[in-house]
Design an enzyme around this catalytic site. Sequence first.
Site, PDB file in Angstrom:
ATOM      1  N   GLU A  73       0.814  -1.213   0.000  1.00 25.15           N
ATOM      2  CA  GLU A  73       0.000   0.000   0.000  1.00 25.15           C
ATOM      3  C   GLU A  73       0.850   1.266   0.000  1.00 25.15           C
ATOM      4  O   GLU A  73       1.918   1.293   0.597  1.00 25.15           O
ATOM      5  CB  GLU A  73      -0.830   0.052   1.280  1.00 25.15           C
ATOM      6  CG  GLU A  73      -1.696  -1.140   1.494  1.00 25.15           C
ATOM      7  CD  GLU A  73      -2.314  -1.135   2.879  1.00 25.15           C
ATOM      8  OE1 GLU A  73      -3.208  -1.952   3.108  1.00 25.15           O
ATOM      9  OE2 GLU A  73      -1.905  -0.321   3.719  1.00 25.15           O
ATOM     10  N   CYS A 131       3.022   8.176   2.070  1.00 23.52           N
ATOM     11  CA  CYS A 131       3.304   7.192   3.107  1.00 23.52           C
ATOM     12  C   CYS A 131       3.606   5.883   2.374  1.00 23.52           C
ATOM     13  O   CYS A 131       2.732   5.340   1.704  1.00 23.52           O
ATOM     14  CB  CYS A 131       2.062   7.092   3.991  1.00 23.52           C
ATOM     15  SG  CYS A 131       2.199   5.893   5.296  1.00 23.52           S
ATOM     16  N   CYS A 166       4.502  -7.687   7.781  1.00 24.15           N
ATOM     17  CA  CYS A 166       5.407  -7.237   8.836  1.00 24.15           C
ATOM     18  C   CYS A 166       5.499  -8.337   9.877  1.00 24.15           C
ATOM     19  O   CYS A 166       4.509  -9.010  10.156  1.00 24.15           O
ATOM     20  CB  CYS A 166       4.872  -5.956   9.479  1.00 24.15           C
ATOM     21  SG  CYS A 166       5.993  -5.246  10.713  1.00 24.15           S
ATOM     22  N   CYS A 208       2.485  -5.739  16.195  1.00 23.44           N
ATOM     23  CA  CYS A 208       2.001  -4.758  17.166  1.00 23.44           C
ATOM     24  C   CYS A 208       0.490  -4.976  17.298  1.00 23.44           C
ATOM     25  O   CYS A 208      -0.200  -5.183  16.288  1.00 23.44           O
ATOM     26  CB  CYS A 208       2.315  -3.337  16.703  1.00 23.44           C
ATOM     27  SG  CYS A 208       4.100  -3.033  16.575  1.00 23.44           S
ATOM     28  N   CYS A 263      -2.094  -2.993  15.067  1.00 21.69           N
ATOM     29  CA  CYS A 263      -1.742  -2.710  13.672  1.00 21.69           C
ATOM     30  C   CYS A 263      -2.214  -3.821  12.738  1.00 21.69           C
ATOM     31  O   CYS A 263      -1.932  -4.998  12.958  1.00 21.69           O
ATOM     32  CB  CYS A 263      -0.230  -2.532  13.550  1.00 21.69           C
ATOM     33  SG  CYS A 263       0.308  -2.268  11.858  1.00 21.69           S
ATOM     34  N   CYS A 298      -2.027   1.810   8.372  1.00 22.36           N
ATOM     35  CA  CYS A 298      -1.114   0.724   8.057  1.00 22.36           C
ATOM     36  C   CYS A 298      -1.787  -0.636   7.859  1.00 22.36           C
ATOM     37  O   CYS A 298      -2.359  -1.195   8.783  1.00 22.36           O
ATOM     38  CB  CYS A 298      -0.146   0.645   9.234  1.00 22.36           C
ATOM     39  SG  CYS A 298       1.308  -0.305   8.934  1.00 22.36           S
TER      40      CYS A 298
HETATM   41  N1  SAH Z   1       7.141  -0.286  11.446  1.00 23.67           N
HETATM   42  C1  SAH Z   1       7.250   1.141  11.484  1.00 23.67           C
HETATM   43  C2  SAH Z   1       6.559   1.858  10.349  1.00 23.67           C
HETATM   44  C3  SAH Z   1       5.193   1.410   9.926  1.00 23.67           C
HETATM   45  S1  SAH Z   1       3.790   1.815  10.931  1.00 23.67           S
HETATM   46  C4  SAH Z   1       6.740   1.649  12.818  1.00 23.67           C
HETATM   47  O1  SAH Z   1       6.105   0.897  13.533  1.00 23.67           O
HETATM   48  O2  SAH Z   1       7.028   2.790  13.165  1.00 23.67           O
HETATM   49  C5  SAH Z   1       3.701   3.560  10.961  1.00 23.67           C
HETATM   50  C6  SAH Z   1       2.977   4.096  12.191  1.00 23.67           C
HETATM   51  O3  SAH Z   1       1.565   3.808  12.106  1.00 23.67           O
HETATM   52  C7  SAH Z   1       3.459   3.465  13.484  1.00 23.67           C
HETATM   53  O4  SAH Z   1       3.646   4.454  14.471  1.00 23.67           O
HETATM   54  C8  SAH Z   1       2.307   2.549  13.823  1.00 23.67           C
HETATM   55  O5  SAH Z   1       2.299   2.224  15.166  1.00 23.67           O
HETATM   56  C9  SAH Z   1       1.113   3.350  13.362  1.00 23.67           C
HETATM   57  N2  SAH Z   1      -0.140   2.611  13.247  1.00 23.67           N
HETATM   58  C10 SAH Z   1      -0.343   1.320  12.908  1.00 23.67           C
HETATM   59  N3  SAH Z   1      -1.647   1.003  12.924  1.00 23.67           N
HETATM   60  C11 SAH Z   1      -2.309   2.119  13.285  1.00 23.67           C
HETATM   61  C12 SAH Z   1      -3.679   2.438  13.487  1.00 23.67           C
HETATM   62  N4  SAH Z   1      -4.640   1.537  13.315  1.00 23.67           N
HETATM   63  N5  SAH Z   1      -3.985   3.708  13.863  1.00 23.67           N
HETATM   64  C13 SAH Z   1      -3.015   4.644  14.021  1.00 23.67           C
HETATM   65  N6  SAH Z   1      -1.714   4.408  13.845  1.00 23.67           N
HETATM   66  C14 SAH Z   1      -1.343   3.158  13.495  1.00 23.67           C
END
Ligand code: SAH
Length: 365
Positions: A102, A115, A122, A126, A129, A340
């Site tokens: 994406e 972005c 991944c 998390c 995510c 994400c």
């Molecule tokens: N792996 C890297 C980059 C990708 S995610 C990282 O974790 O920083 C980019 C950002 O989007 C991260 O801060 C992640 O925690 C956040 N993110 C993921 N899912 C999300 C969601 N549903 N709402 C808001 N932020 C989210």
Amino acid sequence: MTSTDTAVRPDLLDFDPDAAIATLREWMEARGEPAYRATQVFGRLWQRPVSTFEEMSELPKALREALAESFRISSLETATRQRSTDGTEKFLFRLDDGQFIETVAIPDGDRMTFCISSQAGCALKCAFCATGVMGFQRNLRPSEIAGQVRALRMLTPPIIPTNIVFMGMGEPLMNWKGVNPTLTLLNDPRGLGIGARHITISTVGILPGIVALSERPEQFRLAISIHAPTDALRKTLMPVNTKYPLAEVVAAAKHFDRRVTFEYVMLGGVNDQPEHSAQLAQLARECRAFVNLIPLHPGGGMGFTPTPAPVITAFAKSLRGRGVETAVRRSRGLDIAAACGQLRTERLGRRTPIASHEDGEVHVA
Ligand code: SAH
């Protein structure tokens, strides 16, 4: 395209500018062509991009044909394109091997932020995510990472980025081999020419990757996904915390020679309590970090609820009151699942693939 094909015909989009120009120059010289042809071809990869050698009409036809026999220029196939009512656009690209990634284009005043994704899937899982749910598929090559920017620039009309954030799918610092040359392609004036201060790498805090990034001379920006101010809570949200605990991540941020941003996604009732702001302020002050509070993008069925807006405001105020520079990020593209991994997850959940003619406006229900 088979892997043998790739080996026989290298993809020119996978090389950084020096390597691409050197490869092309050697190839030109071997054929008795003038060396300047190498920079001429390179200029058609990123600056005035075309998708085939055939389109490089300033080159003699025989040369274009010979180039196409020796090299290839890959392109990303657009599977879906969705436009949010707020102007945010989200692209789902299909890669050669059937993987999906994406890219989101976010307009904001004079700025246009892309972005971009650095991995298909991944490994980090998390808890909030959507990308984590898919698991890790593979690392992306420079042609696929910088190629996302190229693809949007090649649309009619083109979308031209002023800023790039590595906040799409994947963990960029677990794909340093792909991300390192990509940073050069994005920044180099012979490539996409985007200023280093306008390029942000976002990481959960992969320490060797932070060291590698800090060794680059350019002023690329670093954002660290903190999301919880104690190891006990962070471990429950981000399994990677076991390997790279908070204290070490904060120490790495302190040693990074440029100012770091902490990203903190606000999870209702989980990490948004008064004690959390006090603890977070202490961590941020330790390394002079700027804090970005991110409203949770709902969806993806992860079992979290967004923190109510007034609670986010109070949290921000508490951080500022403790001397921490804080911004509250606006959620963009809520109606197109722009966070994400959300679009790909949506797609895989569908029984039939979305046809490309279904591109177009998506409105809030
Ligand atoms: N792996 C890297 C980059 C990708 S995610 C990282 O974790 O920083 C980019 C950002 O989007 C991260 O801060 C992640 O925690 C956040 N993110 C993921 N899912 C999300 C969601 N549903 N709402 C808001 N932020 C989210």
